[in-house]
Scaffold this motif. Structure first.
Motif, PDB file in Angstrom:
ATOM      1  N   SER A 155       0.852  -1.179   0.000  1.00 56.58           N
ATOM      2  CA  SER A 155       0.000   0.000   0.000  1.00 56.58           C
ATOM      3  C   SER A 155       0.892   1.234   0.000  1.00 56.58           C
ATOM      4  O   SER A 155       1.832   1.324   0.793  1.00 56.58           O
ATOM      5  CB  SER A 155      -0.908  -0.001   1.237  1.00 56.58           C
ATOM      6  N   LEU A 167      -2.970   0.284  -3.949  1.00 57.26           N
ATOM      7  CA  LEU A 167      -2.214  -0.963  -3.948  1.00 57.26           C
ATOM      8  C   LEU A 167      -1.325  -0.999  -5.176  1.00 57.26           C
ATOM      9  O   LEU A 167      -1.772  -0.741  -6.301  1.00 57.26           O
ATOM     10  CB  LEU A 167      -3.147  -2.173  -3.945  1.00 57.26           C
ATOM     11  N   TYR A 219      -7.688  -7.373   0.451  1.00 59.91           N
ATOM     12  CA  TYR A 219      -7.140  -6.168   1.058  1.00 59.91           C
ATOM     13  C   TYR A 219      -8.180  -5.523   1.965  1.00 59.91           C
ATOM     14  O   TYR A 219      -9.361  -5.894   1.957  1.00 59.91           O
ATOM     15  CB  TYR A 219      -6.704  -5.177  -0.032  1.00 59.91           C
TER      16      TYR A 219
END
Length: 351
Positions: A155, A167, A219
């Motif tokens: 990130s 990302l 994520y």
């Protein structure tokens, strides 16, 4: 700028039965230790976890995921160079060595570092800064191998200011050096991942391979300081290029979260916790080649806040949960290059 992390209380729940059922079991939290952002892998019959402990990094080892709670925390690295805030250490293995990638720094200075050893809980040397393309702010990095190529996903910021956390992925020539450019694969642009922001966030990427051999990067979205924190999925299309953003298809909502309004259709919110996020798939040797088959459930760890408790970093707990693959899941999109839909495996997460 991302808010600084603070020590948090963790609870580990017993791993649910491995039968693939379609209802989420209830669970009771048990307070056991302070830590953040779980990362766990299995080597043989031993489970190893890594955590940030103030000015250092510690490892625990046990014969089961929930046994990690009572295991001795062995400090394996100290911040002797005063890098600053030490965030989200992540375990991986390669060639018989253990690698721990972590973010160190203050404010805009956060960068990724790595330490390594032949033993999970001892023998680590000094940290090496990971040479990532463009040398921008970076956190939550994870190394993995897919189709014979070593990759790193993290990130980060596009520039030098914290407009949003995206990302990124890059090829790696070694655990400490990239080769070629960095490529954005996700930005927090969907309405359900922009409920809480300033900045808007995609973070905590975790690679896994589905039963069809396709790569997924799950994520966390929305601010970690909010109960809107949740887990979503990026699925690489069959035969796709991991560096090409439009070969990635994003789930149409959270797959693991506590607010029904942001959940993908067909996925239910959590019963016992708020804001689940920054998870880890508990894989053999931490290798996505050992990702589980379709059918049974497999261990998962994540942090969250018990329902009925004010949402704050100080009230977050580690939990053990489970996940399984869910077939014939369609992710859709519009007004971008490539097909509008992609159907394949998604994931179900269970408390």
């Amino acid at each position: 700028m991302r808010l600084p992390r603070v020590p948090i209380v963790i609870a580990l729940l017993a791993v649910a039965a491995l039968a693939a059922v379609r209802t989420a079991p209830s669970a009771e939290a048990a307070q056991v230790m302070r830590a953040a952002d779980p990362s766990v892998l299995r080597v043989g019959s031993t489970y190893h976890s890594v955590q940030s402990t103030g000015g250092g990094i510690s490892v625990r080892s046990a014969s089961s995921p929930d046994g990690l709670a009572g295991a001795t925390a062995r400090q394996v690295w100290s911040d002797t160079r005063n890098l600053g805030e030490i965030w989200a250490p992540e375990f991986s293995m390669e060639g018989g060595r253990f690698y721990i990638h972590f973010s160190g720094g203050r404010s805009a200075a956060h960068r990724m570092y790595v330490i390594s050893s032949t033993s999970a809980a001892a023998g680590y040397g000094a940290e090496t800064k990971v040479a990532l393309p463009d040398d921008r702010w970076a956190i939550d990095g994870s190394m993995f191998t897919f189709n014979g190529q070593r990759w790193f996903v993290w990130s980060g910021w596009a520039g030098d200011t914290n407009v949003e956390q995206n990302l990124y992925i890059a090829r790696m020539s070694s655990p400490s050096a990239s080769t070629g450019a960095r490529y954005v694969i996700s930005q927090p642009r969907e309405s359900w991942e922009r409920v809480v922001g300033n900045p808007f966030i995609n973070e905590g990427p975790e690679p896994i391979r589905d039963p069809n051999g396709q790569l997924h990067i799950t994520y966390s979205a929305n601010g970690s300081w909010s109960d809107q924190y949740c887990i979503a999925d990026l699925r690489l299309r069959a035969g796709g290029d991991p560096t090409y953003v439009w070969d990635w298809y994003k789930s149409n909502g959270c797959l693991f979260g506590s607010n029904r309004s942001t959940m993908m259709a067909g996925w239910d919110p959590t019963v016992n916790v708020n804001g689940p996020g920054h998870h880890t798939f508990v894989l053999l040797n931490g290798d996505i080649a050992t990702s589980p088959p379709a059918g049974p459930r497999f261990p998962l760890m994540f942090h969250a806040v018990p329902k009925g408790t004010p949402y704050s970093w100080a009230n977050r707990y580690w939990y053990t949960g489970t996940f399984c693959w869910w077939g014939n899941v369609t992710y859709s999109r519009a007004n971008v290059p490539g097909p509008n839909t992609d159907t394949g495996f998604g994931l179900k997460f269970f408390e």
